[in-house]
Enzyme design. Structure first.
Site, mmCIF file in Angstrom:
data_model
loop_
_atom_site.group_PDB
_atom_site.id
_atom_site.type_symbol
_atom_site.label_atom_id
_atom_site.label_comp_id
_atom_site.label_asym_id
_atom_site.label_seq_id
_atom_site.Cartn_x
_atom_site.Cartn_y
_atom_site.Cartn_z
ATOM 1 N N TYR A 1 0.825 -1.216 0.000
ATOM 2 C CA TYR A 1 0.000 0.000 0.000
ATOM 3 C C TYR A 1 0.855 1.260 0.000
ATOM 4 C CZ TYR A 1 -4.070 -2.793 1.194
ATOM 5 O OH TYR A 1 -5.083 -3.701 1.175
ATOM 6 N N LYS B 1 3.233 -15.398 3.131
ATOM 7 C CA LYS B 1 3.409 -16.146 1.878
ATOM 8 C C LYS B 1 4.922 -16.356 1.738
ATOM 9 C CE LYS B 1 1.762 -17.853 -2.009
ATOM 10 N NZ LYS B 1 0.988 -19.105 -2.010
ATOM 11 N N ASP C 1 -2.918 -18.471 1.391
ATOM 12 C CA ASP C 1 -3.910 -19.227 0.610
ATOM 13 C C ASP C 1 -4.567 -20.301 1.480
ATOM 14 O OD1 ASP C 1 -1.274 -20.048 0.568
ATOM 15 O OD2 ASP C 1 -1.290 -20.827 -1.463
ATOM 16 N N ASP D 1 -6.299 -7.164 4.869
ATOM 17 C CA ASP D 1 -7.419 -6.479 4.237
ATOM 18 C C ASP D 1 -8.386 -7.522 3.666
ATOM 19 O OD1 ASP D 1 -8.987 -4.586 3.087
ATOM 20 O OD2 ASP D 1 -7.485 -3.742 1.761
ATOM 21 N N ASP E 1 -12.201 -9.159 5.387
ATOM 22 C CA ASP E 1 -13.476 -9.055 4.660
ATOM 23 C C ASP E 1 -14.106 -10.441 4.552
ATOM 24 O OD1 ASP E 1 -13.309 -6.333 4.249
ATOM 25 O OD2 ASP E 1 -13.886 -6.456 2.145
#
Ligand code: NAD
Length: 357
Positions: A142, A189, A221, A245, A249
């Protein structure tokens, strides 16, 4: 207790839901004899319209001077449909997080039993779920360098992390795990990304200091899959900005709706409290937004920024009582909900206020 609270409603349903967060704070002040002084400031599209800047200096100054911030959401359909816009509402949000040093975003997945049937997941999978996410908020892709080639055929976003950035949020997550189920799952990851390898290394080192906490490392994942397969297995989840993020959600569906999830962004200064949802253009201005996430953000503010645990409990209990009485907004209703139990934003806010007595 005397506190100065800055309200930044932002855009879309942000305006509608913060009204109810503020009213709940006023009711709590009255009930427990506190003095909460409120000020208001603009941000996002609302601020661009007036000043051309998504985070005007005046808003930032007020934010720095306040004891806590109640935020709504930013965003406008105009920018979603125009990726080339140079000035964008979300720049204001990213900047205020950076300026206030809000590096840790806490997102509790609080599951009310009454909403077990509001989720698309089976109640038996969900019951007993209690997760606290720690999402890193001021680093990652970001904030890394952004590039677009002149011929417009190439773009890149740089993902980067410093050791200290990982360490400070990991420490907060370990401390929280100690007060909860003593389990921490760090999501990365590390099989592919160098930033994740640094992340994992730092968490592994810290885990030695917190040997009373059971630490696990999981690839993003796999975590995305485990979260819907067996959410009960998680206690504290620690992860980077982008992964957090997306995962939170996904986790909002455990709680039934985006309209139910609150968050606290903290660092070394003023705390920032907001629902996890955005400005929801599809329902803005229609009295359809669920105000409970904003109200639950207020509970986090009372607890984390002001240390008022009893007052925070009063707010969460009022939300639980409202749900127990059968009241629902459209997003948490289902086919069995009687039509006269489905309320608008204003009516739902009034129900919660009535349960704080
Ligand atoms: P969103 O969270 O605004 O909405 C996603 C879906 O959830 C929509 O169908 C919406 O109606 C529903 N929803 C969200 N909050 C709700 C509530 N309180 N009650 C009932 N239903 C609710 O996400 P989006 O549609 O992807 O984005 C809309 C805008 O919000 C975009 O401009 C985006 O950039 C912005 N956004 C801002 C923030 C923020 O301010 N923190 C976060 C996410 C998105």
């Amino acid at each position: 207790m005397k506190k100065n609270i800055l309200v930044i409603p932002g855009d879309g349903i942000g305006q509608e839901v913060t009204t109810w967060g503020k009213k709940v704070l006023e009711k709590i002040a009255e009930k427990y004899n506190h003095e909460f002084a409120f000020d208001e400031a603009i941000m996002g599209h609302a601020a661009i319209e007036v000043t051309g800047n998504p985070l005007p200096d005046e808003t930032l100054e007020k934010a720095k001077a306040s004891d806590a911030i109640l935020f709504g959401a930013i965003g406008h359909i105009k920018y979603d449909n125009d990726p080339t816009a140079k000035v964008r509402p979300e720049q204001g949000l990213l900047k205020i997080r950076k300026e206030l040093g809000l590096y840790a975003n806490l997102r509790p997945i609080l599951l009310f039993d009454e909403l077990l049937d509001a989720s698309s997941l089976k109640p038996e999978i969900l019951k007993g779920t209690d997760i606290l996410f720690f999402r890193e908020l001021t680093g990652d892709v970001y904030f890394g360098e952004k590039k677009r080639s002149e011929d417009n055929n190439f773009a890149s976003d740089l993902m980067n992390y410093n050791r200290y950035e990982v360490e400070r949020i990991a420490r907060k997550a370990f401390e929280a795990a100690r007060t909860r189920g003593k389990k921490l799952c760090s999501v990365d990851k590390a099989n592919v990304l160098e930033t994740s390898r640094l992340w994992r290394e730092v968490v592994q080192e810290l885990a030695k200091e917190y040997s009373d906490v059971e630490t696990e490392h999981m690839f993003i994942d796999n975590a995305a899959m485990q979260l819907v397969k067996n959410p009960k297995k998680f206690d504290v989840v620690l992860t980077a900005n982008l992964f957090g993020d997306i995962l939170t959600d996904e986790a909002s569906q455990i709680a039934g709706s985006m309209g139910m999830l609150a968050s606290a962004s903290i660092g070394d200064g003023t705390g920032f409290f907001e629902p996890i949802h955005g400005s929801a253009h599809d329902i803005a201005g229609q009295n359809k937004a669920n105000p409970l996430a904003s109200i639950l953000s207020v509970a986090l503010m009372l607890d984390i920024s002001f240390g008022l645990q009893e007052e925070a409990k009063t707010v969460t209990t009022a939300v639980a009582d409202t749900l127990k009485a059968g009241w629902r907004t459209g997003d948490i209703a289902n086919a069995q909900t009687p039509a006269d139990k489905i309320l608008g934003t204003v009516e739902m806010g009034e129900k919660v206020l009535a349960f704080i007595n």
